[in-house]
Design a protein around this motif. Structure first.
Motif, PDB file in Angstrom:
ATOM      1  N   SER A 178      40.860  32.275  49.162  1.00 56.71           N
ATOM      2  CA  SER A 178      41.750  31.203  49.627  1.00 56.71           C
ATOM      3  C   SER A 178      42.408  30.508  48.440  1.00 56.71           C
ATOM      4  O   SER A 178      41.949  30.629  47.300  1.00 56.71           O
ATOM      5  CB  SER A 178      40.963  30.176  50.452  1.00 56.71           C
ATOM      6  OG  SER A 178      40.144  29.406  49.599  1.00 56.71           O
ATOM      7  N   SER A 179      43.460  29.765  48.732  1.00 52.96           N
ATOM      8  CA  SER A 179      44.236  29.109  47.668  1.00 52.96           C
ATOM      9  C   SER A 179      43.464  27.980  46.985  1.00 52.96           C
ATOM     10  O   SER A 179      43.836  27.539  45.910  1.00 52.96           O
ATOM     11  CB  SER A 179      45.546  28.564  48.240  1.00 52.96           C
ATOM     12  OG  SER A 179      45.266  27.591  49.235  1.00 52.96           O
ATOM     13  N   CYS A 180      42.380  27.510  47.632  1.00 47.81           N
ATOM     14  CA  CYS A 180      41.612  26.409  47.023  1.00 47.81           C
ATOM     15  C   CYS A 180      40.277  26.887  46.422  1.00 47.81           C
ATOM     16  O   CYS A 180      39.465  26.078  45.977  1.00 47.81           O
ATOM     17  CB  CYS A 180      41.375  25.287  48.033  1.00 47.81           C
ATOM     18  SG  CYS A 180      40.518  25.826  49.515  1.00 47.81           S
ATOM     19  N   GLU A 181      40.065  28.224  46.405  1.00 46.10           N
ATOM     20  CA  GLU A 181      38.817  28.747  45.819  1.00 46.10           C
ATOM     21  C   GLU A 181      38.923  28.775  44.284  1.00 46.10           C
ATOM     22  O   GLU A 181      39.853  29.357  43.734  1.00 46.10           O
ATOM     23  CB  GLU A 181      38.558  30.167  46.338  1.00 46.10           C
ATOM     24  CG  GLU A 181      37.243  30.753  45.813  1.00 46.10           C
ATOM     25  CD  GLU A 181      37.030  32.198  46.253  1.00 46.10           C
ATOM     26  OE1 GLU A 181      36.440  32.977  45.471  1.00 46.10           O
ATOM     27  OE2 GLU A 181      37.461  32.556  47.376  1.00 46.10           O
ATOM     28  N   PRO A 182      37.956  28.151  43.580  1.00 46.09           N
ATOM     29  CA  PRO A 182      38.042  28.114  42.113  1.00 46.09           C
ATOM     30  C   PRO A 182      37.803  29.490  41.491  1.00 46.09           C
ATOM     31  O   PRO A 182      37.053  30.304  42.019  1.00 46.09           O
ATOM     32  CB  PRO A 182      36.915  27.152  41.707  1.00 46.09           C
ATOM     33  CG  PRO A 182      36.434  26.507  42.974  1.00 46.09           C
ATOM     34  CD  PRO A 182      36.782  27.438  44.081  1.00 46.09           C
ATOM     35  N   PHE A 183      38.468  29.756  40.366  1.00 41.02           N
ATOM     36  CA  PHE A 183      38.211  30.977  39.595  1.00 41.02           C
ATOM     37  C   PHE A 183      38.360  30.648  38.114  1.00 41.02           C
ATOM     38  O   PHE A 183      39.005  29.656  37.737  1.00 41.02           O
ATOM     39  CB  PHE A 183      39.159  32.114  40.007  1.00 41.02           C
ATOM     40  CG  PHE A 183      40.630  31.793  39.853  1.00 41.02           C
ATOM     41  CD1 PHE A 183      41.291  31.978  38.634  1.00 41.02           C
ATOM     42  CD2 PHE A 183      41.372  31.317  40.931  1.00 41.02           C
ATOM     43  CE1 PHE A 183      42.639  31.687  38.493  1.00 41.02           C
ATOM     44  CE2 PHE A 183      42.730  31.020  40.802  1.00 41.02           C
ATOM     45  CZ  PHE A 183      43.362  31.202  39.574  1.00 41.02           C
ATOM     46  N   VAL A 184      37.749  31.489  37.272  1.00 42.19           N
ATOM     47  CA  VAL A 184      37.861  31.323  35.819  1.00 42.19           C
ATOM     48  C   VAL A 184      39.101  32.075  35.345  1.00 42.19           C
ATOM     49  O   VAL A 184      39.345  33.212  35.764  1.00 42.19           O
ATOM     50  CB  VAL A 184      36.592  31.858  35.113  1.00 42.19           C
ATOM     51  CG1 VAL A 184      36.776  31.866  33.594  1.00 42.19           C
ATOM     52  CG2 VAL A 184      35.381  31.013  35.490  1.00 42.19           C
ATOM     53  N   ILE A 185      39.890  31.458  34.474  1.00 43.09           N
ATOM     54  CA  ILE A 185      41.091  32.131  33.939  1.00 43.09           C
ATOM     55  C   ILE A 185      40.645  33.214  32.953  1.00 43.09           C
ATOM     56  O   ILE A 185      40.029  32.910  31.927  1.00 43.09           O
ATOM     57  CB  ILE A 185      42.036  31.133  33.237  1.00 43.09           C
ATOM     58  CG1 ILE A 185      42.473  30.025  34.219  1.00 43.09           C
ATOM     59  CG2 ILE A 185      43.262  31.866  32.679  1.00 43.09           C
ATOM     60  CD1 ILE A 185      43.346  28.944  33.605  1.00 43.09           C
ATOM     61  N   PRO A 186      40.913  34.499  33.249  1.00 43.37           N
ATOM     62  CA  PRO A 186      40.430  35.600  32.403  1.00 43.37           C
ATOM     63  C   PRO A 186      40.958  35.504  30.973  1.00 43.37           C
ATOM     64  O   PRO A 186      42.127  35.168  30.750  1.00 43.37           O
ATOM     65  CB  PRO A 186      40.979  36.855  33.088  1.00 43.37           C
ATOM     66  CG  PRO A 186      41.357  36.427  34.465  1.00 43.37           C
ATOM     67  CD  PRO A 186      41.710  34.977  34.383  1.00 43.37           C
ATOM     68  N   GLU A 187      40.060  35.778  30.019  1.00 44.97           N
ATOM     69  CA  GLU A 187      40.369  35.871  28.577  1.00 44.97           C
ATOM     70  C   GLU A 187      40.706  34.545  27.903  1.00 44.97           C
ATOM     71  O   GLU A 187      40.682  34.451  26.687  1.00 44.97           O
ATOM     72  CB  GLU A 187      41.497  36.887  28.307  1.00 44.97           C
ATOM     73  CG  GLU A 187      41.026  38.312  28.499  1.00 44.97           C
ATOM     74  CD  GLU A 187      42.001  39.345  27.939  1.00 44.97           C
ATOM     75  OE1 GLU A 187      42.888  38.987  27.146  1.00 44.97           O
ATOM     76  OE2 GLU A 187      41.876  40.521  28.311  1.00 44.97           O
ATOM     77  N   LEU A 188      41.032  33.518  28.680  1.00 46.23           N
ATOM     78  CA  LEU A 188      41.363  32.226  28.061  1.00 46.23           C
ATOM     79  C   LEU A 188      40.086  31.605  27.488  1.00 46.23           C
ATOM     80  O   LEU A 188      39.101  31.473  28.195  1.00 46.23           O
ATOM     81  CB  LEU A 188      41.977  31.279  29.104  1.00 46.23           C
ATOM     82  CG  LEU A 188      42.460  29.928  28.574  1.00 46.23           C
ATOM     83  CD1 LEU A 188      43.715  30.103  27.707  1.00 46.23           C
ATOM     84  CD2 LEU A 188      42.759  28.962  29.729  1.00 46.23           C
ATOM     85  N   PRO A 189      40.067  31.234  26.200  1.00 42.67           N
ATOM     86  CA  PRO A 189      38.858  30.641  25.626  1.00 42.67           C
ATOM     87  C   PRO A 189      38.413  29.398  26.394  1.00 42.67           C
ATOM     88  O   PRO A 189      39.241  28.581  26.803  1.00 42.67           O
ATOM     89  CB  PRO A 189      39.307  30.249  24.204  1.00 42.67           C
ATOM     90  CG  PRO A 189      40.463  31.141  23.903  1.00 42.67           C
ATOM     91  CD  PRO A 189      41.157  31.366  25.212  1.00 42.67           C
ATOM     92  N   GLY A 190      37.107  29.297  26.647  1.00 36.90           N
ATOM     93  CA  GLY A 190      36.558  28.080  27.242  1.00 36.90           C
ATOM     94  C   GLY A 190      36.108  28.171  28.682  1.00 36.90           C
ATOM     95  O   GLY A 190      35.691  27.164  29.255  1.00 36.90           O
ATOM     96  N   ASP A 191      36.186  29.352  29.325  1.00 36.93           N
ATOM     97  CA  ASP A 191      35.768  29.479  30.737  1.00 36.93           C
ATOM     98  C   ASP A 191      36.400  28.392  31.606  1.00 36.93           C
ATOM     99  O   ASP A 191      35.708  27.605  32.260  1.00 36.93           O
ATOM    100  CB  ASP A 191      34.229  29.429  30.864  1.00 36.93           C
ATOM    101  CG  ASP A 191      33.573  30.638  30.238  1.00 36.93           C
ATOM    102  OD1 ASP A 191      34.216  31.712  30.211  1.00 36.93           O
ATOM    103  OD2 ASP A 191      32.433  30.521  29.765  1.00 36.93           O
ATOM    104  N   ILE A 192      37.702  28.336  31.620  1.00 32.88           N
ATOM    105  CA  ILE A 192      38.427  27.280  32.327  1.00 32.88           C
ATOM    106  C   ILE A 192      38.554  27.628  33.813  1.00 32.88           C
ATOM    107  O   ILE A 192      39.030  28.702  34.180  1.00 32.88           O
ATOM    108  CB  ILE A 192      39.835  27.075  31.716  1.00 32.88           C
ATOM    109  CG1 ILE A 192      39.718  26.798  30.216  1.00 32.88           C
ATOM    110  CG2 ILE A 192      40.582  25.968  32.445  1.00 32.88           C
ATOM    111  CD1 ILE A 192      38.868  25.608  29.825  1.00 32.88           C
TER     112      ILE A 192
END
Length: 483
Positions: A178-192
């Motif tokens: 869903s559009s509100c499910e959180p995910f980690v941005i791949p490869e971006l430093p810091g597990d954002i």
């Protein structure tokens, strides 16, 4: 300044997009380069030249030997299908009688009218380089014709540029339920962690999406990127950006810090809607770190329902505040009909229009900043050493919020969850406003955030001093384009 020709004076031409958030840092950049011995020329339109001329005159009075000028380009609004006088984004974001989304796209497209004028000017003057706004993708080709290096200015920092790049490359938003499910941005430093609702819409099929593809392609063909940031603020992302996104980039900020004098700080942007001395006198009467400053930048314009919730949240918080409310052409100020302003006048100041923001942020009584996370405001808050309440609305502001809350840990979010398409959407309640304001000002965690924020402010000031990271990067830039 080092150069193969000792007589040669570096000439840098600047072409900012016609919006306060782009023009203000570009003016700071031009002042910075001229203070380091270069000639600076800013290209703009007739109406915008009036906005820029006053601060340039102030700067020249303080520094009579420095070389900074304006070049005016024709922009026939009516011929281009725009309303008379529509030379700045402010025209349609503060006018509720126009469709701002349609007008914004029309405005973006109309700027290509400058291309021929730019080619003629570059051929005639042959500057050493052109720093043109990201929203002018045609500038790269125009500069190439005169063999002038074109550099891109985004008006944002490394973190958001890297976040946008990683999302574009890996498309993680397509892998969630869903559009509100959180995910980690791949490869971006810091597990954002972010959600689909918070990223910049990557619809490549829309007209604006196609325009943004042109923006990215022209950047890849350009001579590099100039960034209003400093290395110590986002070191991992500066390194990532230079390794994977744009091989050549120079960080020369925070640009707001170069405004040293009272008048320079007071005249940054429009003329303030309040007497600066009166505002500072009011702050002088308050205890240290006791005032919260609330401002949502030069574009966002909340409707009555949201303004009422902010007012009642501030009242419930019991906190001293300065609140900047954008003037709205159809705003009847119904949010004040319950006597809120009268009840709050002892501990609150409401500024309608434009505020002397840098002066307020730097005052010792100011203890926190409620911000939309526009990059200029965010950097001004960082340079002032303030913890923040983050309230992103659109553009890359949710990325900037993640930098403040997840990386720097100097802010708390108010609870905004997605881009606001219309200012009636997703009202933030008075309870959330009260909670966030209290949380950023009071308590053990608030003190820890404040310590981290103060340390960043010291780093910001050191970065632009001789030997600092931004000072050195600017030196490298000057050496390269002078020779």
């Amino acid at each position: 300044m080092s150069s193969s020709n000792p007589q040669h004076k570096l000439h840098v031409m600047f072409f900012p997009f016609m919006a306060y958030g782009h023009m203000i840092p570009t003016l700071d950049m031009a002042k910075l380069l001229s203070s380091r011995g270069a000639k600076s020329t800013i290209i703009t339109t007739p109406l915008n030249s009036r906005i820029l001329q006053k601060p340039i005159d102030v700067f020249k009075n303080l520094n009579p030997n420095l070389d900074i000028d304006i070049e005016i380009f024709d922009f026939p609004c009516v011929e281009l299908g725009l309303p008379e006088g529509c030379e700045n984004v402010d025209f349609f974001t503060s006018n509720t009688n126009v469709d701002s989304n349609y007008m914004a796209f029309k405005f973006f497209m109309s700027t290509s009218f400058f291309k021929d004028q730019l080619e003629v000017l570059l051929k005639k003057t042959r500057p050493d380089c052109l720093i043109a706004d990201m929203f002018f993708p045609w500038a790269t080709e125009a500069a190439e014709k005169s063999h002038v290096p074109r550099l891109v200015f985004h008006g944002t920092g490394y973190f958001s540029l890297c976040a946008g790049y990683c999302i574009k490359m890996h498309k993680p938003q397509n892998k969630v339920a869903s559009s509100c499910e959180p995910f980690v941005i791949p490869e971006l430093p810091g597990d954002i962690v972010i959600t689909q609702e918070q990223i910049i819409d990557g619809d490549n099929e829309s007209e604006m999406g196609k325009f943004m593809i042109d923006v990215r392609e022209s950047e890849l063909k350009s001579s590099g990127v100039v960034v209003n940031s400093f290395y110590e603020l986002e070191p991992d992302h500066a390194d990532f950006y230079k390794r994977f996104v744009a091989k050549r980039a120079w960080h020369i900020g925070p640009l707001s810090v170069i405004n040293r004098g009272f008048e320079e700080k007071a005249e940054r942007g429009k003329k303030a809607s309040i007497d600066e001395a009166e505002c500072l006198k009011w702050l002088d009467s308050k205890e240290q770190d006791s005032v919260i400053y609330i401002s949502f930048g030069s574009v966002a314009c909340f409707k009555n329902k949201q303004l009422r919730e902010i007012a009642l949240g501030l009242e419930a918080s019991g906190t001293n505040f300065i609140w900047v409310v954008r003037e709205n052409t159809d705003d009847k100020e119904e949010w004040l009909q319950e006597g809120v302003e009268e009840r709050l006048k002892e501990r609150g100041m409401i500024i309608r229009g434009w505020a002397p923001q840098v002066l307020i942020l730097e005052h010792q009584a100011t203890g926190g900043f409620v911000t939309h996370c526009g990059w200029n405001s965010l950097l001004e808050g960082v340079a002032a050493g303030l913890p923040m309440v983050t309230w992103p609305i659109g553009a890359e502001q949710f990325y900037n919020e993640k930098l403040v809350t997840q990386v720097l840990r100097t802010g708390v979010n108010v609870g905004a969850t997605k881009h606001v398409k219309a200012m009636e959407d997703d009202i933030i309640s008075r309870e959330k406003v009260e909670k966030a304001v209290r949380e950023v000002l009071v308590g053990v965690e608030a003190e820890e955030r404040r310590k981290r924020a103060k340390k960043l402010a010291e780093m910001a000031k050191a970065a632009v001093e001789e030997g600092g990271s931004s000072f050195n990067d600017l030196n490298n830039f000057i050496k390269e384009f002078s020779s």
